[in-house]
Scaffold this motif. Sequence first.
Motif, PDB file in Angstrom:
ATOM      1  N   GLU A  99       0.546  -1.169   0.020  1.00  0.00           N
ATOM      2  CA  GLU A  99      -0.190  -0.018  -0.276  1.00  0.00           C
ATOM      3  C   GLU A  99       1.095   1.411  -0.197  1.00  0.00           C
ATOM      4  OE1 GLU A  99       0.794  -1.288   4.508  1.00  0.00           O
ATOM      5  OE2 GLU A  99       0.337  -2.391   2.243  1.00  0.00           O
ATOM      6  N   ILE A 100       1.713   1.326   0.368  1.00  0.00           N
ATOM      7  CA  ILE A 100       2.822   2.256   0.597  1.00  0.00           C
ATOM      8  C   ILE A 100       3.439   2.110  -0.801  1.00  0.00           C
ATOM      9  CG2 ILE A 100       5.575   2.922   0.829  1.00  0.00           C
ATOM     10  CD1 ILE A 100       3.404   3.404   3.702  1.00  0.00           C
ATOM     11  N   LEU A 101       3.443   1.285  -1.980  1.00  0.00           N
ATOM     12  CA  LEU A 101       4.027   1.642  -3.423  1.00  0.00           C
ATOM     13  C   LEU A 101       2.601   2.173  -3.938  1.00  0.00           C
ATOM     14  CD1 LEU A 101       5.840  -1.558  -3.871  1.00  0.00           C
ATOM     15  CD2 LEU A 101       6.995   0.988  -3.042  1.00  0.00           C
ATOM     16  N   GLY A 102       1.548   2.154  -3.805  1.00  0.00           N
ATOM     17  CA  GLY A 102       0.286   2.326  -4.085  1.00  0.00           C
ATOM     18  C   GLY A 102       0.584   2.509  -5.551  1.00  0.00           C
ATOM     19  N   SER A 103       0.488   3.825  -6.550  1.00  0.00           N
ATOM     20  CA  SER A 103       0.836   3.468  -8.161  1.00  0.00           C
ATOM     21  C   SER A 103       1.891   3.890  -8.112  1.00  0.00           C
ATOM     22  CB  SER A 103      -0.456   4.590  -9.041  1.00  0.00           C
ATOM     23  OG  SER A 103       0.305   5.791  -8.554  1.00  0.00           O
ATOM     24  N   ILE A 104       2.516   3.535  -7.840  1.00  0.00           N
ATOM     25  CA  ILE A 104       4.328   3.901  -8.055  1.00  0.00           C
ATOM     26  C   ILE A 104       4.535   3.190  -8.679  1.00  0.00           C
ATOM     27  CG2 ILE A 104       4.858   5.718  -6.929  1.00  0.00           C
ATOM     28  CD1 ILE A 104       6.662   4.111  -5.759  1.00  0.00           C
ATOM     29  N   ASN A 105       4.230   1.615  -8.413  1.00  0.00           N
ATOM     30  CA  ASN A 105       4.542  -0.224  -9.500  1.00  0.00           C
ATOM     31  C   ASN A 105       5.293   0.788 -10.607  1.00  0.00           C
ATOM     32  OD1 ASN A 105       5.573  -1.635  -7.112  1.00  0.00           O
ATOM     33  ND2 ASN A 105       3.524  -2.504  -7.389  1.00  0.00           N
ATOM     34  N   THR A 106       4.325   1.839 -10.962  1.00  0.00           N
ATOM     35  CA  THR A 106       4.654   2.287 -12.707  1.00  0.00           C
ATOM     36  C   THR A 106       6.488   2.738 -12.461  1.00  0.00           C
ATOM     37  OG1 THR A 106       3.718   3.830 -12.946  1.00  0.00           O
ATOM     38  CG2 THR A 106       2.489   1.879 -13.590  1.00  0.00           C
ATOM     39  N   HIS A 107       6.973   2.620 -11.977  1.00  0.00           N
ATOM     40  CA  HIS A 107       8.345   3.572 -11.845  1.00  0.00           C
ATOM     41  C   HIS A 107       8.969   2.167 -11.700  1.00  0.00           C
ATOM     42  CE1 HIS A 107       6.994   7.367 -13.283  1.00  0.00           C
ATOM     43  NE2 HIS A 107       5.320   6.949 -12.194  1.00  0.00           N
ATOM     44  N   ALA A 108       8.878   1.535 -10.813  1.00  0.00           N
ATOM     45  CA  ALA A 108       9.729  -0.321 -10.624  1.00  0.00           C
ATOM     46  C   ALA A 108      10.790   0.227 -11.060  1.00  0.00           C
ATOM     47  CB  ALA A 108       8.524  -0.882  -9.985  1.00  0.00           C
ATOM     48  N   VAL A 109      10.524  -0.311 -12.179  1.00  0.00           N
ATOM     49  CA  VAL A 109      11.771  -0.816 -13.480  1.00  0.00           C
ATOM     50  C   VAL A 109      12.967   0.153 -13.128  1.00  0.00           C
ATOM     51  CG1 VAL A 109      12.109  -0.923 -15.978  1.00  0.00           C
ATOM     52  CG2 VAL A 109      10.259  -1.637 -15.497  1.00  0.00           C
ATOM     53  N   ASP A 110      12.874   1.701 -13.290  1.00  0.00           N
ATOM     54  CA  ASP A 110      13.331   3.051 -12.980  1.00  0.00           C
ATOM     55  C   ASP A 110      14.439   2.862 -11.298  1.00  0.00           C
ATOM     56  OD1 ASP A 110      12.071   4.596 -15.005  1.00  0.00           O
ATOM     57  OD2 ASP A 110      11.449   6.043 -14.261  1.00  0.00           O
ATOM     58  N   ILE A 111      13.478   2.744  -9.820  1.00  0.00           N
ATOM     59  CA  ILE A 111      13.895   2.421  -9.323  1.00  0.00           C
ATOM     60  C   ILE A 111      15.047   1.227  -9.274  1.00  0.00           C
ATOM     61  CG2 ILE A 111      13.841   1.776  -6.856  1.00  0.00           C
ATOM     62  CD1 ILE A 111      11.008   3.375  -7.257  1.00  0.00           C
ATOM     63  N   ARG A 112      14.356  -0.432 -10.243  1.00  0.00           N
ATOM     64  CA  ARG A 112      15.116  -1.434 -10.069  1.00  0.00           C
ATOM     65  C   ARG A 112      16.632  -1.503 -10.809  1.00  0.00           C
ATOM     66  NH1 ARG A 112      12.670  -6.408  -7.895  1.00  0.00           N
ATOM     67  NH2 ARG A 112      10.502  -5.213  -6.657  1.00  0.00           N
ATOM     68  N   CYS A 113      16.596  -0.788 -11.694  1.00  0.00           N
ATOM     69  CA  CYS A 113      17.279  -1.115 -12.589  1.00  0.00           C
ATOM     70  C   CYS A 113      17.921   0.240 -13.219  1.00  0.00           C
ATOM     71  CB  CYS A 113      16.551  -1.071 -14.552  1.00  0.00           C
ATOM     72  SG  CYS A 113      15.411  -2.500 -14.285  1.00  0.00           S
ATOM     73  N   ASN A 114      17.194   1.256 -12.768  1.00  0.00           N
ATOM     74  CA  ASN A 114      18.479   2.790 -13.352  1.00  0.00           C
ATOM     75  C   ASN A 114      18.446   3.013 -12.395  1.00  0.00           C
ATOM     76  OD1 ASN A 114      17.962   1.719 -16.141  1.00  0.00           O
ATOM     77  ND2 ASN A 114      15.557   3.288 -15.959  1.00  0.00           N
ATOM     78  N   HIS A 115      19.564   2.510 -10.950  1.00  0.00           N
ATOM     79  CA  HIS A 115      19.613   3.509  -9.946  1.00  0.00           C
ATOM     80  C   HIS A 115      20.399   3.748  -9.900  1.00  0.00           C
ATOM     81  CE1 HIS A 115      18.519   4.772  -5.540  1.00  0.00           C
ATOM     82  NE2 HIS A 115      20.315   4.459  -5.801  1.00  0.00           N
ATOM     83  N   ASP A 116      20.916   5.312  -9.486  1.00  0.00           N
ATOM     84  CA  ASP A 116      22.114   5.972  -9.594  1.00  0.00           C
ATOM     85  C   ASP A 116      23.370   5.016 -11.233  1.00  0.00           C
ATOM     86  OD1 ASP A 116      22.479   6.897  -7.092  1.00  0.00           O
ATOM     87  OD2 ASP A 116      23.486   5.315  -6.371  1.00  0.00           O
ATOM     88  N   PHE A 117      22.307   5.070 -11.681  1.00  0.00           N
ATOM     89  CA  PHE A 117      22.466   5.091 -13.470  1.00  0.00           C
ATOM     90  C   PHE A 117      24.400   5.980 -13.910  1.00  0.00           C
ATOM     91  CE2 PHE A 117      23.875   3.161 -17.843  1.00  0.00           C
ATOM     92  CZ  PHE A 117      23.376   3.743 -18.126  1.00  0.00           C
ATOM     93  N   SER A 118      23.943   7.363 -13.515  1.00  0.00           N
ATOM     94  CA  SER A 118      24.729   8.119 -13.366  1.00  0.00           C
ATOM     95  C   SER A 118      26.362   8.246 -12.944  1.00  0.00           C
ATOM     96  CB  SER A 118      24.129   9.509 -13.452  1.00  0.00           C
ATOM     97  OG  SER A 118      24.171   9.819 -11.576  1.00  0.00           O
ATOM     98  N   LYS A 119      26.217   7.364 -12.176  1.00  0.00           N
ATOM     99  CA  LYS A 119      27.344   7.224 -11.754  1.00  0.00           C
ATOM    100  C   LYS A 119      28.594   6.197 -12.276  1.00  0.00           C
ATOM    101  CE  LYS A 119      25.827   6.942  -6.459  1.00  0.00           C
ATOM    102  NZ  LYS A 119      26.700   6.303  -5.312  1.00  0.00           N
ATOM    103  N   ASN A 120      27.952   5.607 -13.734  1.00  0.00           N
ATOM    104  CA  ASN A 120      28.914   4.673 -14.356  1.00  0.00           C
ATOM    105  C   ASN A 120      29.151   5.501 -15.365  1.00  0.00           C
ATOM    106  OD1 ASN A 120      26.221   2.248 -13.235  1.00  0.00           O
ATOM    107  ND2 ASN A 120      28.716   1.869 -14.019  1.00  0.00           N
ATOM    108  N   LEU A 121      28.721   7.021 -15.148  1.00  0.00           N
ATOM    109  CA  LEU A 121      29.562   7.982 -16.154  1.00  0.00           C
ATOM    110  C   LEU A 121      31.082   8.729 -16.163  1.00  0.00           C
ATOM    111  CD1 LEU A 121      26.242  10.409 -17.307  1.00  0.00           C
ATOM    112  CD2 LEU A 121      26.605   8.372 -18.250  1.00  0.00           C
ATOM    113  N   PRO A 122      31.442   8.632 -16.721  1.00  0.00           N
ATOM    114  CA  PRO A 122      32.554   8.789 -16.680  1.00  0.00           C
ATOM    115  C   PRO A 122      33.003   9.802 -15.690  1.00  0.00           C
ATOM    116  CG  PRO A 122      33.055   8.856 -19.320  1.00  0.00           C
ATOM    117  CD  PRO A 122      31.011   8.575 -18.255  1.00  0.00           C
ATOM    118  N   ASP A 123      32.678  11.082 -15.863  1.00  0.00           N
ATOM    119  CA  ASP A 123      32.411  12.233 -14.962  1.00  0.00           C
ATOM    120  C   ASP A 123      32.792  11.900 -13.588  1.00  0.00           C
ATOM    121  OD1 ASP A 123      29.940  12.464 -15.215  1.00  0.00           O
ATOM    122  OD2 ASP A 123      30.110  14.557 -16.236  1.00  0.00           O
ATOM    123  N   GLU A 124      31.607  11.021 -13.259  1.00  0.00           N
ATOM    124  CA  GLU A 124      31.350  10.730 -12.051  1.00  0.00           C
ATOM    125  C   GLU A 124      31.985   8.740 -11.033  1.00  0.00           C
ATOM    126  OE1 GLU A 124      27.468  10.471 -10.378  1.00  0.00           O
ATOM    127  OE2 GLU A 124      26.505  12.185 -12.303  1.00  0.00           O
TER     128      GLU A 124
END
Length: 174
Positions: free
Chosen positions: A29-54
């Motif tokens: 119930e805490i997640l509610g309707s954000i499950n549509t964004h679960a892929v972002d959280i599960r797969c793309n979390h901190d993706f920018s840390k792979n960029l050379p400048d980070e």
Amino acid sequence: MSALYDQYLIQHRKNVKRAYGWFEENLPEILGSINTHAVDIRCNHDFSKNLPDEYSAYDAYFYGGNRSYEVVRDYYRAWLLHLHRNPHHWQHWILINDDPEEGTIVLEMPYRYIIEMICDWWSFSWAKEKPEEIFAWYDEHSKYMTLHPRTRKTIEHILTKMRQKLDEKTDTVS
């Protein structure tokens, strides 16, 4: 590239997913309707840390064994880039204006980023196999966080629900 930093990133992302999975299983119930964004959280979390400048700056700062002026400066720049690229950090939602009459404005965080932020914080407790540590961490750090009042209220509501569920699970095991 550092094998140690790569391993840290893998483990951190795994623990963010673990925290999100805990919500799915225990407090959907805490997640509610954000499950549509679960892929972002599960797969793309901190993706920018792979960029050379980070990546290079983080690797040098945490795993390079040298905290020279340049290493620290580069890390601070990388951290600032990371905050601006990743809206799951509360610092992302602070607008510092040029006009002194406008001053600093703290914006309300969208709910999906609050969830990801909590999963991010919680990942460090999961890494220690002590999920309850997030509460002491938040108590210690929250006084230094500049949060919109509704964002703070939402965070604290979620943390309360988490604590209740963890206590409930502990009581049933005892």
